[in-house]
Scaffold this active site. Structure first.
Site, mmCIF file in Angstrom:
data_model
loop_
_atom_site.group_PDB
_atom_site.id
_atom_site.type_symbol
_atom_site.label_atom_id
_atom_site.label_comp_id
_atom_site.label_asym_id
_atom_site.label_seq_id
_atom_site.Cartn_x
_atom_site.Cartn_y
_atom_site.Cartn_z
ATOM 1 N N SER A 151 2.608 1.140 -6.486
ATOM 2 C CA SER A 151 1.188 1.433 -6.219
ATOM 3 C C SER A 151 0.928 2.877 -6.614
ATOM 4 C CB SER A 151 0.892 1.252 -4.718
ATOM 5 O OG SER A 151 -0.368 1.795 -4.378
ATOM 6 N N TYR A 164 2.973 3.038 3.981
ATOM 7 C CA TYR A 164 2.776 2.386 2.677
ATOM 8 C C TYR A 164 3.138 3.349 1.543
ATOM 9 C CZ TYR A 164 0.403 -0.406 -0.921
ATOM 10 O OH TYR A 164 0.113 -1.151 -2.046
ATOM 11 N N VAL A 197 -6.945 -3.341 -6.832
ATOM 12 C CA VAL A 197 -6.995 -4.622 -7.548
ATOM 13 C C VAL A 197 -7.613 -5.658 -6.619
ATOM 14 C CG1 VAL A 197 -5.630 -6.383 -8.720
ATOM 15 C CG2 VAL A 197 -4.905 -3.979 -8.809
HETATM 16 N N1 NAD Z 1 -4.406 -5.250 -4.319
HETATM 17 C C1 NAD Z 1 -4.292 -3.941 -4.560
HETATM 18 O O1 NAD Z 1 -5.289 -3.207 -4.623
HETATM 19 C C2 NAD Z 1 -2.944 -3.337 -4.802
HETATM 20 C C3 NAD Z 1 -2.878 -2.038 -5.291
HETATM 21 C C4 NAD Z 1 -1.649 -1.454 -5.526
HETATM 22 C C5 NAD Z 1 -0.494 -2.162 -5.266
HETATM 23 N N2 NAD Z 1 -0.577 -3.416 -4.789
HETATM 24 C C6 NAD Z 1 0.691 -4.114 -4.510
HETATM 25 O O2 NAD Z 1 0.697 -5.357 -5.179
HETATM 26 C C7 NAD Z 1 1.458 -6.287 -4.427
HETATM 27 C C8 NAD Z 1 0.639 -7.567 -4.241
HETATM 28 O O3 NAD Z 1 -0.564 -7.237 -3.576
HETATM 29 P P1 NAD Z 1 -1.767 -8.284 -3.462
HETATM 30 O O4 NAD Z 1 -3.009 -7.480 -3.386
HETATM 31 O O5 NAD Z 1 -1.616 -9.356 -4.475
HETATM 32 O O6 NAD Z 1 -1.464 -8.847 -1.976
HETATM 33 P P2 NAD Z 1 -1.589 -10.279 -1.321
HETATM 34 O O7 NAD Z 1 -1.658 -10.018 0.154
HETATM 35 O O8 NAD Z 1 -2.668 -11.075 -1.973
HETATM 36 O O9 NAD Z 1 -0.153 -10.934 -1.660
HETATM 37 C C9 NAD Z 1 1.028 -10.458 -1.087
HETATM 38 C C10 NAD Z 1 2.001 -11.621 -0.923
HETATM 39 O O10 NAD Z 1 3.233 -11.123 -0.364
HETATM 40 C C11 NAD Z 1 3.708 -12.123 0.534
HETATM 41 N N3 NAD Z 1 4.625 -11.548 1.522
HETATM 42 C C12 NAD Z 1 4.359 -10.598 2.440
HETATM 43 N N4 NAD Z 1 5.444 -10.368 3.202
HETATM 44 C C13 NAD Z 1 6.430 -11.198 2.750
HETATM 45 C C14 NAD Z 1 7.782 -11.431 3.141
HETATM 46 N N5 NAD Z 1 8.357 -10.774 4.168
HETATM 47 N N6 NAD Z 1 8.498 -12.347 2.456
HETATM 48 C C15 NAD Z 1 7.916 -13.031 1.442
HETATM 49 N N7 NAD Z 1 6.643 -12.850 1.024
HETATM 50 C C16 NAD Z 1 5.901 -11.943 1.683
HETATM 51 C C17 NAD Z 1 2.443 -12.668 1.192
HETATM 52 O O11 NAD Z 1 2.667 -13.926 1.803
HETATM 53 C C18 NAD Z 1 1.480 -12.712 0.019
HETATM 54 O O12 NAD Z 1 1.512 -13.969 -0.634
HETATM 55 C C19 NAD Z 1 1.839 -5.592 -3.112
HETATM 56 O O13 NAD Z 1 3.162 -5.109 -3.214
HETATM 57 C C20 NAD Z 1 0.858 -4.445 -3.039
HETATM 58 O O14 NAD Z 1 1.390 -3.343 -2.322
HETATM 59 C C21 NAD Z 1 -1.767 -4.030 -4.532
#
Ligand code: NAD
Length: 263
Positions: A151, A164, A197
């Site tokens: 991130s 985080y 995102v």
């Molecule tokens: N959405 C954003 O703005 C953004 C920005 C920067 C980074 N990210 C990173 O991208 C990644 C995905 O984010 P997203 O927005 O798609 O989130 P999301 O919440 O839509 O998806 C995250 C997934 O991780 C799974 N998960 C959580 N804990 C778990 C565990 N212990 N074991 C197995 N699965 C587990 C959840 O069930 C979920 O399906 C994350 O690592 C997040 O930190 C997201």
């Protein structure tokens, strides 16, 4: 790989195998769909079995191949046994994409022991466990790519995201350490640092805001072109890094944030 850890790997065809964590939702789902469209047989890991099944149907409807492996990525024994199952039933992975992650909105003073441990466990220990389990299979093949979704919070401080930020900076460090230790053995390890995102995660944050429309406008305004990124844009970067065009990229972090951290 040591003899006692040896895994009987099934090589059924020439289709490349990719493991994608967090594939039940958001960036992980988009990544599974993109890699399947690019011809990978995708092994999907997530806690959310129903979400994985839904992603599997989307992949199948699009003519791709994916299999769901519900698992808690913080559980070392479960990650080890699922990896062995993937190796036997799908094949040895040549791509691992660590996407699963969670967040807690809190300064360091507001962060409980429980929240700190949970965020570090999912965002940092999880990728460590999958990497430690899958890397030997890549080393046996003499090639492999690991992409960690970190991130911008791993590059700069984000307000009220202490655990985080620490977890994502740690993930960038793990990414570089794996590249340095195993780059000479055919392994590439790269982090992607997305900005905002639009995923289910962001949808929940917006829904819980006192004024969701104002919160959406503020989140969109953080990017130079006034919009949030899409999961597909991050998935496209994964596809680039996984393919031959990305072969000179190793041990670094690619920032994809619409210019959010440029100022
Ligand atoms: N959405 C954003 O703005 C953004 C920005 C920067 C980074 N990210 C990173 O991208 C990644 C995905 O984010 P997203 O927005 O798609 O989130 P999301 O919440 O839509 O998806 C995250 C997934 O991780 C799974 N998960 C959580 N804990 C778990 C565990 N212990 N074991 C197995 N699965 C587990 C959840 O069930 C979920 O399906 C994350 O690592 C997040 O930190 C997201």
């Amino acid at each position: 790989m040591s003899a006692e850890n040896a895994v009987a790997v099934t090589v059924t065809d020439t289709v490349a195998v990719a493991v994608v964590t967090g594939a039940a939702s958001g960036i992980g789902r988009a990544t599974a769909l993109r890699l399947a469209a690019d011809g990978f047989h995708v092994a999907m890991m997530d806690l959310d079995a129903a979400g994985l099944a839904a992603t599997g149907e989307l992949v199948q409807d699009a003519g791709g191949r994916a299999r769901a492996f519900p698992v808690d990525l913080c559980d070392p024994l479960a990650v080890g046994s699922v990896t062995r199952e993937i190796a036997v039933t799908v094949g040895a992975p040549e791509l691992l994409v660590n996407v699963a992650g969670i967040g807690v909105a809190a300064t360091v003073l507001e962060t409980s022991d429980e929240d700190w441990n949970r965020v570090l466990a999912v965002n940092l220990t999880g990728p460590f466990l999958t990497t430690r389990a899958i890397l030997p299979l890549m080393l046996d093949r003499g090639t492999g790519v690991i992409v960690n979704i970190a991130s911008v919070a791993g590059q700069v401080g984000i307000p009220k995201r202490a655990a985080y930020c620490a977890s994502k900076a740690g993930l960038v460090g793990l990414t570089k350490a794996v590249a340095v230790d195993h780059g000479h053995e055919g392994i590439r390890s790269v982090a992607i640092c997305p900005g905002t995102v639009e995923t289910e995660w962001i949808g929940k944050i917006l829904a819980n805001a006192p004024d969701p429309a104002a919160a959406r406008a503020a989140m969109s305004a953080r990017q130079l072109d006034g919009r949030m990124g899409t999961p597909e844009e991050i998935a496209a970067l994964v596809a680039f890094l996984a393919g031959p065009d990305g072969r000179f990229v190793n041990g670094t972090a690619l920032i994809a944030d619409g210019g959010m951290t440029a100022a």
